[in-house]
Design a protein around this motif. Structure first.
Motif, PDB file in Angstrom:
ATOM      1  N   CYS A 141       0.846  -1.179   0.029  1.00 35.23           N
ATOM      2  CA  CYS A 141       0.063  -0.134  -0.107  1.00 35.23           C
ATOM      3  C   CYS A 141       0.830   1.328   0.149  1.00 35.23           C
ATOM      4  CB  CYS A 141      -0.883   0.078   1.036  1.00 35.23           C
ATOM      5  SG  CYS A 141      -2.197   1.326   1.288  1.00 35.23           S
ATOM      6  N   ALA A 142       1.771   1.269   0.774  1.00 32.59           N
ATOM      7  CA  ALA A 142       3.013   2.375   0.748  1.00 32.59           C
ATOM      8  C   ALA A 142       3.451   2.463  -0.527  1.00 32.59           C
ATOM      9  CB  ALA A 142       4.039   1.999   1.852  1.00 32.59           C
ATOM     10  N   GLY A 143       3.832   1.526  -1.262  1.00 32.90           N
ATOM     11  CA  GLY A 143       4.479   1.593  -2.361  1.00 32.90           C
ATOM     12  C   GLY A 143       3.274   2.267  -3.587  1.00 32.90           C
ATOM     13  N   ARG A 144       2.074   1.797  -3.324  1.00 28.58           N
ATOM     14  CA  ARG A 144       1.260   2.472  -4.226  1.00 28.58           C
ATOM     15  C   ARG A 144       1.189   3.891  -4.090  1.00 28.58           C
ATOM     16  NH1 ARG A 144      -3.400  -0.434  -6.558  1.00 28.58           N
ATOM     17  NH2 ARG A 144      -4.989   1.337  -7.218  1.00 28.58           N
ATOM     18  N   TYR A 145       1.233   4.381  -2.917  1.00 30.13           N
ATOM     19  CA  TYR A 145       1.038   5.801  -2.516  1.00 30.13           C
ATOM     20  C   TYR A 145       2.436   6.460  -3.112  1.00 30.13           C
ATOM     21  CZ  TYR A 145      -3.039   5.967   0.535  1.00 30.13           C
ATOM     22  OH  TYR A 145      -4.264   5.948   0.970  1.00 30.13           O
ATOM     23  N   VAL A 146       3.502   6.135  -3.019  1.00 33.88           N
ATOM     24  CA  VAL A 146       4.728   6.469  -3.331  1.00 33.88           C
ATOM     25  C   VAL A 146       4.826   6.706  -4.976  1.00 33.88           C
ATOM     26  CG1 VAL A 146       7.286   6.093  -3.563  1.00 33.88           C
ATOM     27  CG2 VAL A 146       6.228   5.435  -1.661  1.00 33.88           C
ATOM     28  N   LEU A 147       4.258   5.588  -5.696  1.00 36.81           N
ATOM     29  CA  LEU A 147       4.263   5.896  -7.110  1.00 36.81           C
ATOM     30  C   LEU A 147       3.385   6.893  -7.697  1.00 36.81           C
ATOM     31  CD1 LEU A 147       4.166   1.967  -8.206  1.00 36.81           C
ATOM     32  CD2 LEU A 147       6.002   3.825  -8.911  1.00 36.81           C
ATOM     33  N   HIS A 148       2.275   6.822  -6.768  1.00 38.71           N
ATOM     34  CA  HIS A 148       1.277   7.942  -7.515  1.00 38.71           C
ATOM     35  C   HIS A 148       1.701   9.389  -6.900  1.00 38.71           C
ATOM     36  CE1 HIS A 148      -1.201   4.420  -8.559  1.00 38.71           C
ATOM     37  NE2 HIS A 148      -1.857   5.114  -9.032  1.00 38.71           N
ATOM     38  N   VAL A 149       2.341   9.345  -5.722  1.00 38.45           N
ATOM     39  CA  VAL A 149       2.496  10.702  -5.211  1.00 38.45           C
ATOM     40  C   VAL A 149       3.436  11.388  -6.109  1.00 38.45           C
ATOM     41  CG1 VAL A 149       3.537  12.067  -3.296  1.00 38.45           C
ATOM     42  CG2 VAL A 149       1.794  10.187  -2.696  1.00 38.45           C
ATOM     43  N   ALA A 150       4.497  10.707  -6.499  1.00 42.23           N
ATOM     44  CA  ALA A 150       5.692  10.902  -7.195  1.00 42.23           C
ATOM     45  C   ALA A 150       5.558  11.074  -8.673  1.00 42.23           C
ATOM     46  CB  ALA A 150       6.953   9.992  -7.123  1.00 42.23           C
ATOM     47  N   ARG A 151       4.430  10.718  -9.093  1.00 43.96           N
ATOM     48  CA  ARG A 151       4.110  10.597 -10.700  1.00 43.96           C
ATOM     49  C   ARG A 151       4.130  11.942 -11.180  1.00 43.96           C
ATOM     50  NH1 ARG A 151      -0.797   6.677 -12.231  1.00 43.96           N
ATOM     51  NH2 ARG A 151       1.070   5.288 -12.142  1.00 43.96           N
ATOM     52  N   ARG A 152       4.907  11.896 -12.207  1.00 44.08           N
ATOM     53  CA  ARG A 152       5.216  13.155 -13.068  1.00 44.08           C
ATOM     54  C   ARG A 152       5.632  14.572 -12.353  1.00 44.08           C
ATOM     55  NH1 ARG A 152       0.315  11.323 -15.577  1.00 44.08           N
ATOM     56  NH2 ARG A 152      -1.074  12.584 -14.377  1.00 44.08           N
ATOM     57  N   LEU A 153       6.054  14.099 -11.180  1.00 41.78           N
ATOM     58  CA  LEU A 153       6.951  15.161 -10.549  1.00 41.78           C
ATOM     59  C   LEU A 153       8.426  15.090 -10.518  1.00 41.78           C
ATOM     60  CD1 LEU A 153       4.937  15.508  -7.134  1.00 41.78           C
ATOM     61  CD2 LEU A 153       4.674  16.982  -9.168  1.00 41.78           C
ATOM     62  N   SER A 154       9.161  15.896 -10.850  1.00 39.60           N
ATOM     63  CA  SER A 154      10.529  15.840 -10.917  1.00 39.60           C
ATOM     64  C   SER A 154      11.392  16.198  -9.776  1.00 39.60           C
ATOM     65  CB  SER A 154      11.297  16.586 -12.108  1.00 39.60           C
ATOM     66  OG  SER A 154      10.834  17.952 -11.732  1.00 39.60           O
ATOM     67  N   GLY A 155      12.541  15.600  -9.354  1.00 34.39           N
ATOM     68  CA  GLY A 155      13.441  16.054  -8.160  1.00 34.39           C
ATOM     69  C   GLY A 155      12.827  15.342  -6.787  1.00 34.39           C
ATOM     70  N   VAL A 156      12.189  14.265  -7.124  1.00 33.98           N
ATOM     71  CA  VAL A 156      11.622  13.754  -5.629  1.00 33.98           C
ATOM     72  C   VAL A 156      12.616  12.667  -5.350  1.00 33.98           C
ATOM     73  CG1 VAL A 156       9.711  12.275  -4.600  1.00 33.98           C
ATOM     74  CG2 VAL A 156       9.130  14.053  -6.395  1.00 33.98           C
ATOM     75  N   HIS A 157      13.152  12.694  -4.197  1.00 33.18           N
ATOM     76  CA  HIS A 157      14.021  11.679  -3.647  1.00 33.18           C
ATOM     77  C   HIS A 157      13.345  10.447  -2.921  1.00 33.18           C
ATOM     78  CE1 HIS A 157      17.213  10.001  -1.158  1.00 33.18           C
ATOM     79  NE2 HIS A 157      18.097  10.109  -2.149  1.00 33.18           N
ATOM     80  N   LEU A 158      13.538   9.397  -2.961  1.00 27.53           N
ATOM     81  CA  LEU A 158      13.034   8.255  -2.311  1.00 27.53           C
ATOM     82  C   LEU A 158      14.110   7.405  -1.626  1.00 27.53           C
ATOM     83  CD1 LEU A 158      10.871   6.639  -4.866  1.00 27.53           C
ATOM     84  CD2 LEU A 158      10.091   8.504  -3.651  1.00 27.53           C
ATOM     85  N   ASN A 159      13.796   7.172  -0.265  1.00 34.87           N
ATOM     86  CA  ASN A 159      14.676   6.410   0.583  1.00 34.87           C
ATOM     87  C   ASN A 159      14.559   4.960  -0.095  1.00 34.87           C
ATOM     88  OD1 ASN A 159      12.350   5.410   1.727  1.00 34.87           O
ATOM     89  ND2 ASN A 159      13.007   5.663   3.604  1.00 34.87           N
ATOM     90  N   ASP A 160      15.515   4.055   0.284  1.00 37.21           N
ATOM     91  CA  ASP A 160      15.484   2.765  -0.141  1.00 37.21           C
ATOM     92  C   ASP A 160      14.101   1.871  -0.046  1.00 37.21           C
ATOM     93  OD1 ASP A 160      17.762   2.935  -1.274  1.00 37.21           O
ATOM     94  OD2 ASP A 160      18.977   1.766   0.036  1.00 37.21           O
ATOM     95  N   ALA A 161      13.743   2.431   1.359  1.00 31.64           N
ATOM     96  CA  ALA A 161      12.376   1.619   1.789  1.00 31.64           C
ATOM     97  C   ALA A 161      11.153   1.847   0.718  1.00 31.64           C
ATOM     98  CB  ALA A 161      12.352   1.945   3.199  1.00 31.64           C
ATOM     99  N   ALA A 162      11.170   3.333   0.206  1.00 35.75           N
ATOM    100  CA  ALA A 162      10.295   3.619  -0.690  1.00 35.75           C
ATOM    101  C   ALA A 162      10.284   2.986  -1.828  1.00 35.75           C
ATOM    102  CB  ALA A 162      10.102   5.127  -0.668  1.00 35.75           C
ATOM    103  N   VAL A 163      11.700   2.894  -2.244  1.00 35.88           N
ATOM    104  CA  VAL A 163      11.866   2.262  -3.528  1.00 35.88           C
ATOM    105  C   VAL A 163      11.349   0.486  -3.484  1.00 35.88           C
ATOM    106  CG1 VAL A 163      13.582   1.355  -5.272  1.00 35.88           C
ATOM    107  CG2 VAL A 163      13.863   3.787  -4.173  1.00 35.88           C
ATOM    108  N   ALA A 164      11.875   0.111  -2.341  1.00 37.47           N
ATOM    109  CA  ALA A 164      11.388  -1.374  -2.272  1.00 37.47           C
ATOM    110  C   ALA A 164       9.941  -1.479  -1.991  1.00 37.47           C
ATOM    111  CB  ALA A 164      11.892  -1.970  -0.770  1.00 37.47           C
ATOM    112  N   ALA A 165       9.231  -0.588  -1.562  1.00 41.61           N
ATOM    113  CA  ALA A 165       7.692  -0.492  -1.511  1.00 41.61           C
ATOM    114  C   ALA A 165       7.049  -0.308  -2.438  1.00 41.61           C
ATOM    115  CB  ALA A 165       7.310   0.636  -0.504  1.00 41.61           C
ATOM    116  N   THR A 166       7.615   0.432  -3.882  1.00 36.01           N
ATOM    117  CA  THR A 166       7.030   0.421  -5.012  1.00 36.01           C
ATOM    118  C   THR A 166       7.147  -0.831  -5.776  1.00 36.01           C
ATOM    119  OG1 THR A 166       9.198   1.176  -5.899  1.00 36.01           O
ATOM    120  CG2 THR A 166       7.744   2.825  -5.309  1.00 36.01           C
ATOM    121  N   LEU A 167       8.514  -1.522  -5.437  1.00 31.18           N
ATOM    122  CA  LEU A 167       8.572  -3.149  -6.011  1.00 31.18           C
ATOM    123  C   LEU A 167       7.598  -3.885  -5.467  1.00 31.18           C
ATOM    124  CD1 LEU A 167      12.495  -3.140  -6.086  1.00 31.18           C
ATOM    125  CD2 LEU A 167      10.946  -2.484  -7.835  1.00 31.18           C
TER     126      LEU A 167
END
Ligand code: MLT
Length: 247
Positions: free
Chosen positions: A161-187
Motif C-alpha cells: 500500500c505504501a508503494g502504491r502511494y509512493v508511485l502515485h504521489v511522485a508521478r510526473r513530479l521531478s526532483g523527488v528523492h525516495l529512500n530505499d524503503a520507498a523504492v522497495a515498497a514500489t517493487l
C-alpha cells in the motif's frame, strides 16, 4: 522533496519532523478507522492498551463512546466492538467517539511526534489521501509513510500500500528523492498490482485473519476508495477532514 517510507517506527523522532505523515495499517486498523469515520463516528481516539481505553471512557458519558479494539485479532473482552471494518456500520458508530486499541496500528499513530500533519491511510481511502499527499509535496513539504507492520516487523500488505502511494504521489513530479524503503515498497506494489486478494493471501497477517474467521474483512480492506475520507490525527484524536472540520 523527499518521500521516505518507514517499515516500523523511525529510528529517531526527528525523521518525521515537519512532514506530512501517512500511517498505514491496511489489516485492519487504518481500514477500520476510515470505515468508522465514513459512517458517521464523531472521532476515533487511538490508544495503546485496553486499560487506557477503560480509563479514558471515564471522561465520557457512556452513551457517547464505544470501547473498541482487538488483541490477537479478536475483540477485547467486555468491549462494544472489535477491530473489524464490517462492525463499523452507521447504526453502531454514528455520533460516537471510538476509543480504539489495536496491536500495532493505534500504537503507531499514538507514537508519532513532531509531524506537520498526520493522516490515516489505506486502500479504502486511497484517492482522498493521495490528493492530500500530492498537494503537500507540490507545496514543498516532505512526506513520510509509516507502515505499522506486525509486531514491529515488516508486513507485506502495508509495504504494498505504501508503494502504491509512493508511485502515485511522485508521478510526473521531478526532483523527488525516495529512500530505499520507498523504492522497495514500489517493487512490492508492482508485484501485486491491483490483485489485492493475492496480496492478502500471501501476507502473514492476511493468512492469519482468514484463519481466524475474518476472510470477509479482507474483502473490505481491499476495496479501493470504498470510504473516501481523510482521517486526520490531531490533539490525540482522529477526525474526518471535511465541511464540518476545515483545516
Ligand atoms: C493491528 O493494529 O495490529 C491490526 O489492526 C490487527 C488486526 O487485524 O486487528
Amino acid at each position: 522533496m523527499r518521500i521516505d517510507v518507514h517499515f516500523g517506527p523511525p529510528a529517531t523522532t526527528g525523521e518525521l519532523a515537519g512532514r506530512v505523515v501517512a500511517v498505514i495499517d491496511v489489516l485492519r486498523a487504518s481500514t477500520t478507522i476510515a470505515a468508522a469515520l465514513a459512517n458517521g463516528a464523531r472521532a476515533v481516539v487511538p490508544l495503546e492498551s485496553p486499560e487506557e481505553v477503560v480509563n479514558r471512557a471515564k471522561a465520557f458519558s457512556r452513551a457517547d463512546v464505544l470501547l473498541a479494539g482487538e488483541r490477537k485479532m479478536l475483540p477485547v473482552s467486555g468491549f462494544d466492538v472489535g477491530n473489524s471494518p464490517r462492525e463499523m456500520t452507521r447504526e453502531v458508530v454514528e455520533g460516537k467517539t471510538l476509543l480504539l486499541t489495536t496491536t500495532n496500528g493505534t500504537a503507531a499513530v499514538a507514537g508519532i511526534a513532531g509531524a506537520r500533519d498526520v493522516v490515516i491511510a489505506s486502500y479504502v481511502n486511497f484517492t482522498a489521501v493521495l490528493a492530500m499527499l500530492r498537494a503537500a509535496l507540490r507545496g514543498g513539504t516532505d512526506i513520510a509513510v509509516l507502515c505499522a507492520g506486525r509486531d514491529r516487523h515488516f508486513s507485506l500488505e502495508d509495504a504494498a500500500c505504501a508503494g502504491r502511494y509512493v508511485l502515485h504521489v511522485a508521478r510526473r513530479l521531478s526532483g523527488v528523492h525516495l529512500n530505499d524503503a520507498a523504492v522497495a515498497a514500489t517493487l512490492v506494489d508492482r508485484k501485486f498490482g491491483d490483485n489485492l486478494t493475492k496480496l492478502f493471501e500471501t501476507s502473514v497477517h492476511g493468512r492469519a485473519l482468514a484463519g481466524a474467521g475474518f476472510a470477509e474483512d479482507l474483502a473490505v480492506c481491499g476495496q479501493i476508495d470504498a470510504y473516501g475520507v481523510l482521517p486526520i490525527y490531531h490533539d490525540r484524536q482522529i477526525t474526518k477532514l471535511g465541511p464540518d472540520r476545515e483545516r
